[in-house]
Design a protein around this motif. Structure first.
Motif, PDB file in Angstrom:
ATOM      1  N   ALA A 250       0.852  -1.468  -0.008  1.00 48.41           N
ATOM      2  CA  ALA A 250       0.014   0.489   0.115  1.00 48.41           C
ATOM      3  C   ALA A 250       0.886   1.288  -0.123  1.00 48.41           C
ATOM      4  CB  ALA A 250      -1.174  -0.034   1.116  1.00 48.41           C
ATOM      5  N   ALA A 251       1.892   1.444   1.194  1.00 48.88           N
ATOM      6  CA  ALA A 251       2.631   2.120   0.728  1.00 48.88           C
ATOM      7  C   ALA A 251       3.154   2.658  -0.916  1.00 48.88           C
ATOM      8  CB  ALA A 251       4.029   2.091   1.713  1.00 48.88           C
ATOM      9  N   LEU A 252       3.671   1.786  -1.242  1.00 49.87           N
ATOM     10  CA  LEU A 252       4.458   1.456  -2.452  1.00 49.87           C
ATOM     11  C   LEU A 252       3.221   2.151  -3.256  1.00 49.87           C
ATOM     12  CD1 LEU A 252       7.013  -1.761  -2.702  1.00 49.87           C
ATOM     13  CD2 LEU A 252       6.925   1.364  -2.033  1.00 49.87           C
ATOM     14  N   VAL A 253       2.341   1.892  -3.560  1.00 47.09           N
ATOM     15  CA  VAL A 253       1.553   2.413  -4.367  1.00 47.09           C
ATOM     16  C   VAL A 253       0.721   3.811  -4.207  1.00 47.09           C
ATOM     17  CG1 VAL A 253      -1.390   1.822  -4.499  1.00 47.09           C
ATOM     18  CG2 VAL A 253       0.425  -0.048  -4.879  1.00 47.09           C
ATOM     19  N   GLY A 254       1.261   3.794  -2.160  1.00 42.67           N
ATOM     20  CA  GLY A 254       0.993   5.921  -3.123  1.00 42.67           C
ATOM     21  C   GLY A 254       1.825   6.587  -3.063  1.00 42.67           C
ATOM     22  N   CYS A 255       2.878   5.562  -2.977  1.00 40.55           N
ATOM     23  CA  CYS A 255       4.311   6.415  -3.178  1.00 40.55           C
ATOM     24  C   CYS A 255       4.264   6.536  -5.700  1.00 40.55           C
ATOM     25  CB  CYS A 255       5.614   5.671  -3.457  1.00 40.55           C
ATOM     26  SG  CYS A 255       5.993   5.838  -1.431  1.00 40.55           S
ATOM     27  N   ALA A 256       3.729   5.694  -5.551  1.00 38.52           N
ATOM     28  CA  ALA A 256       3.879   5.778  -7.518  1.00 38.52           C
ATOM     29  C   ALA A 256       2.492   6.786  -7.638  1.00 38.52           C
ATOM     30  CB  ALA A 256       3.351   4.204  -7.902  1.00 38.52           C
ATOM     31  N   ALA A 257       1.267   6.570  -6.962  1.00 36.50           N
ATOM     32  CA  ALA A 257       0.462   7.724  -7.444  1.00 36.50           C
ATOM     33  C   ALA A 257       1.064   8.699  -7.380  1.00 36.50           C
ATOM     34  CB  ALA A 257      -0.717   6.780  -6.371  1.00 36.50           C
ATOM     35  N   LEU A 258       2.154   9.139  -6.468  1.00 40.29           N
ATOM     36  CA  LEU A 258       2.139  10.658  -6.366  1.00 40.29           C
ATOM     37  C   LEU A 258       3.127  10.908  -8.132  1.00 40.29           C
ATOM     38  CD1 LEU A 258       3.403  10.419  -2.804  1.00 40.29           C
ATOM     39  CD2 LEU A 258       1.425  11.970  -3.588  1.00 40.29           C
ATOM     40  N   VAL A 259       4.300   9.840  -7.896  1.00 37.57           N
ATOM     41  CA  VAL A 259       4.969   9.706  -8.975  1.00 37.57           C
ATOM     42  C   VAL A 259       3.561  10.595 -10.709  1.00 37.57           C
ATOM     43  CG1 VAL A 259       6.489   8.797 -10.406  1.00 37.57           C
ATOM     44  CG2 VAL A 259       7.722   9.279  -7.595  1.00 37.57           C
ATOM     45  N   ALA A 260       3.041   8.894 -10.806  1.00 34.02           N
ATOM     46  CA  ALA A 260       2.174   9.447 -11.487  1.00 34.02           C
ATOM     47  C   ALA A 260       1.417  10.344 -11.643  1.00 34.02           C
ATOM     48  CB  ALA A 260       1.312   7.942 -11.663  1.00 34.02           C
ATOM     49  N   VAL A 261       0.440  11.518 -11.310  1.00 36.10           N
ATOM     50  CA  VAL A 261       0.358  11.986 -11.161  1.00 36.10           C
ATOM     51  C   VAL A 261       1.556  13.820 -11.197  1.00 36.10           C
ATOM     52  CG1 VAL A 261      -1.237  13.759  -9.608  1.00 36.10           C
ATOM     53  CG2 VAL A 261      -1.580  11.394  -9.624  1.00 36.10           C
ATOM     54  N   PHE A 262       2.431  13.539  -9.924  1.00 37.68           N
ATOM     55  CA  PHE A 262       3.310  14.689  -9.905  1.00 37.68           C
ATOM     56  C   PHE A 262       4.974  15.239 -11.508  1.00 37.68           C
ATOM     57  CE2 PHE A 262       0.674  15.096  -5.922  1.00 37.68           C
ATOM     58  CZ  PHE A 262      -0.120  16.273  -7.125  1.00 37.68           C
ATOM     59  N   ALA A 263       4.956  13.954 -11.120  1.00 33.91           N
ATOM     60  CA  ALA A 263       6.251  14.441 -12.220  1.00 33.91           C
ATOM     61  C   ALA A 263       5.556  14.577 -13.192  1.00 33.91           C
ATOM     62  CB  ALA A 263       6.668  12.731 -12.642  1.00 33.91           C
ATOM     63  N   PRO A 264       4.516  13.706 -14.612  1.00 32.98           N
ATOM     64  CA  PRO A 264       4.330  14.569 -15.648  1.00 32.98           C
ATOM     65  C   PRO A 264       3.804  16.019 -15.088  1.00 32.98           C
ATOM     66  CG  PRO A 264       2.917  12.553 -15.251  1.00 32.98           C
ATOM     67  CD  PRO A 264       4.027  12.676 -13.875  1.00 32.98           C
ATOM     68  N   LEU A 265       3.066  16.606 -14.542  1.00 29.64           N
ATOM     69  CA  LEU A 265       2.895  17.061 -13.809  1.00 29.64           C
ATOM     70  C   LEU A 265       4.568  18.884 -13.812  1.00 29.64           C
ATOM     71  CD1 LEU A 265       0.831  20.110 -13.782  1.00 29.64           C
ATOM     72  CD2 LEU A 265       0.549  19.542 -11.499  1.00 29.64           C
ATOM     73  N   SER A 266       5.029  18.166 -13.310  1.00 29.41           N
ATOM     74  CA  SER A 266       6.487  18.861 -13.078  1.00 29.41           C
ATOM     75  C   SER A 266       7.002  19.148 -14.977  1.00 29.41           C
ATOM     76  CB  SER A 266       7.423  17.544 -12.330  1.00 29.41           C
ATOM     77  OG  SER A 266       6.683  17.916 -10.576  1.00 29.41           O
ATOM     78  N   MET A 267       7.193  17.650 -15.515  1.00 26.90           N
ATOM     79  CA  MET A 267       7.853  18.098 -16.682  1.00 26.90           C
ATOM     80  C   MET A 267       6.884  18.974 -17.746  1.00 26.90           C
ATOM     81  SD  MET A 267      10.380  16.524 -16.108  1.00 26.90           S
ATOM     82  CE  MET A 267      11.302  16.818 -17.812  1.00 26.90           C
ATOM     83  N   PHE A 268       5.310  18.917 -17.459  1.00 25.44           N
ATOM     84  CA  PHE A 268       5.230  19.890 -18.183  1.00 25.44           C
ATOM     85  C   PHE A 268       4.714  21.281 -17.907  1.00 25.44           C
ATOM     86  CE2 PHE A 268       1.503  22.739 -18.552  1.00 25.44           C
ATOM     87  CZ  PHE A 268       0.538  22.704 -19.863  1.00 25.44           C
ATOM     88  N   LEU A 269       5.395  21.117 -16.886  1.00 25.71           N
ATOM     89  CA  LEU A 269       5.690  23.062 -16.828  1.00 25.71           C
ATOM     90  C   LEU A 269       7.394  23.068 -17.174  1.00 25.71           C
ATOM     91  CD1 LEU A 269       4.269  23.096 -12.727  1.00 25.71           C
ATOM     92  CD2 LEU A 269       2.991  24.290 -14.264  1.00 25.71           C
ATOM     93  N   TYR A 270       8.596  21.833 -16.298  1.00 32.19           N
ATOM     94  CA  TYR A 270       9.218  22.838 -16.907  1.00 32.19           C
ATOM     95  C   TYR A 270       9.552  22.712 -18.529  1.00 32.19           C
ATOM     96  CZ  TYR A 270      14.075  21.176 -17.341  1.00 32.19           C
ATOM     97  OH  TYR A 270      15.813  21.647 -17.195  1.00 32.19           O
ATOM     98  N   ARG A 271       8.621  21.946 -19.755  1.00 32.06           N
ATOM     99  CA  ARG A 271       8.936  22.010 -21.354  1.00 32.06           C
ATOM    100  C   ARG A 271       7.997  23.436 -21.127  1.00 32.06           C
ATOM    101  NH1 ARG A 271       7.076  16.486 -20.723  1.00 32.06           N
ATOM    102  NH2 ARG A 271       8.976  15.391 -21.334  1.00 32.06           N
ATOM    103  N   ARG A 272       6.964  24.295 -19.995  1.00 33.53           N
ATOM    104  CA  ARG A 272       6.541  25.294 -21.112  1.00 33.53           C
ATOM    105  C   ARG A 272       7.287  26.317 -20.875  1.00 33.53           C
ATOM    106  NH1 ARG A 272       1.327  27.191 -16.964  1.00 33.53           N
ATOM    107  NH2 ARG A 272       3.189  27.916 -15.888  1.00 33.53           N
ATOM    108  N   ARG A 273       8.210  26.422 -20.015  1.00 32.81           N
ATOM    109  CA  ARG A 273       9.393  27.004 -19.642  1.00 32.81           C
ATOM    110  C   ARG A 273      10.048  27.968 -20.521  1.00 32.81           C
ATOM    111  NH1 ARG A 273      11.604  30.545 -15.834  1.00 32.81           N
ATOM    112  NH2 ARG A 273      14.277  31.034 -16.937  1.00 32.81           N
ATOM    113  N   ALA A 274      10.357  26.966 -21.754  1.00 32.79           N
ATOM    114  CA  ALA A 274      10.802  27.686 -22.890  1.00 32.79           C
ATOM    115  C   ALA A 274      10.756  28.316 -23.573  1.00 32.79           C
ATOM    116  CB  ALA A 274      11.003  26.302 -24.160  1.00 32.79           C
TER     117      ALA A 274
END
Length: 274
Positions: A250-274
């Motif tokens: 359950a802890a690992l699933v929670g960690c995976a959920a955080l990465v699945a939601v916020f890592a793509p959002l982070s990369m979207f913001l990272y690319r948008r700066r270009a």
């Protein structure tokens, strides 16, 4: 003269083209940025002091403040509290990530990194991994302080190491939330304030201070979905040798959920700066 040109020994000979260097792989790029983060930590003693101070302060203040009231004795409470403080120390120290990412953006360092022929997420992933040096120090101090005030993990050394390991996994996952704030906000101060604003609800609306079963039913349901609470449950089980596969899963699933939601959002913001 024509023969000189043909043989490449005269002035008319074209210079041999240099071999183009191979593009660095994702792993090597990430490790390079991780080493950069380690060097920044080494040159900033305040980060080391924070890694030392957070677990000491929260263990001594809250442990002794709540211990007698909640568990009957400080010693009994420390068996419950210390694995949670290990996880809490990790997300407290990692709050700096938002300000670090924002500062890189404000200095246009990120633009220079983006122009390199490297794996695009390497700069962020490497920064998150490099800061594990701080988290390991903080977690180790939390355990050491706990042992000094009566914490006795039934899981032994392996249990403690497993607790620190799952904490590092959670901190890496949760740090993507900080990265979002760092990329979305306009100043390091604003990013740090936003990170602080999210840490305390996440950690206090959990089973960090008190057992989950003592909470109201509706709040238990909320806590059951909190990745921090899931990690604290797994950390307690690992430290005392009672963890089940379901708790760790359950802890690992929670960690995976955080990465699945916020890592793509982070990369979207990272690319948008270009």
């Amino acid at each position: 003269m024509s023969s000189m040109v043909e043989t490449g020994t005269g002035r008319g000979a074209s210079a041999p083209s240099a071999a183009r260097p191979a593009r660095p792989g994702a792993l090597s790029s990430t490790l390079t940025f991780a080493w950069r983060a380690v060097q920044k930590v080494r040159r900033d003693p305040t980060q080391i002091l924070e890694a030392l101070g957070v677990p000491v302060m929260f263990t001594l203040v809250f442990g002794f403040l709540f211990g007698g009231a909640l568990a009957g004795s400080t010693s009994s409470y420390m068996q419950f509290y210390i694995p949670g403080i290990v996880v809490f120390t990790g997300i407290m120290i990692s709050m700096r990530i938002g300000a670090v990412v924002n500062l890189d953006n404000s200095r246009e360092v990120t633009d220079r990194f983006r122009a390199l022929a490297i794996w695009r997420p390497a700069a962020i992933v490497g920064t998150l991994l490099g800061n594990n040096v701080l988290y390991v120090v903080g977690c180790a101090v939390a355990v050491a302080v706990g042992l000094a005030v009566g914490f006795r993990p039934d899981g032994g050394v392996l249990g403690v190491l497993a607790t620190i390991l799952i904490t590092l996994v959670f901190v890496f996952s949760f740090s993507w939330v900080y990265v979002v704030f760092g990329l979305a906000l306009k100043s390091p101060t604003a990013a740090l304030s936003a990170c602080q604003a999210i840490v305390f609800p996440v950690s206090f609306v959990s089973n960090f201070f008190v057992p989950q079963e003592t909470l109201p039913g509706w709040l238990q349901a909320v806590v059951g979905l909190n990745p921090f609470a899931l990690t604290v449950t797994a950390a307690r089980g690992l430290a005392h040798g009672t963890a089940t596969a379901g708790e760790v899963g359950a802890a690992l699933v929670g960690c995976a959920a955080l990465v699945a939601v916020f890592a793509p959002l982070s990369m979207f913001l990272y690319r948008r700066r270009a």
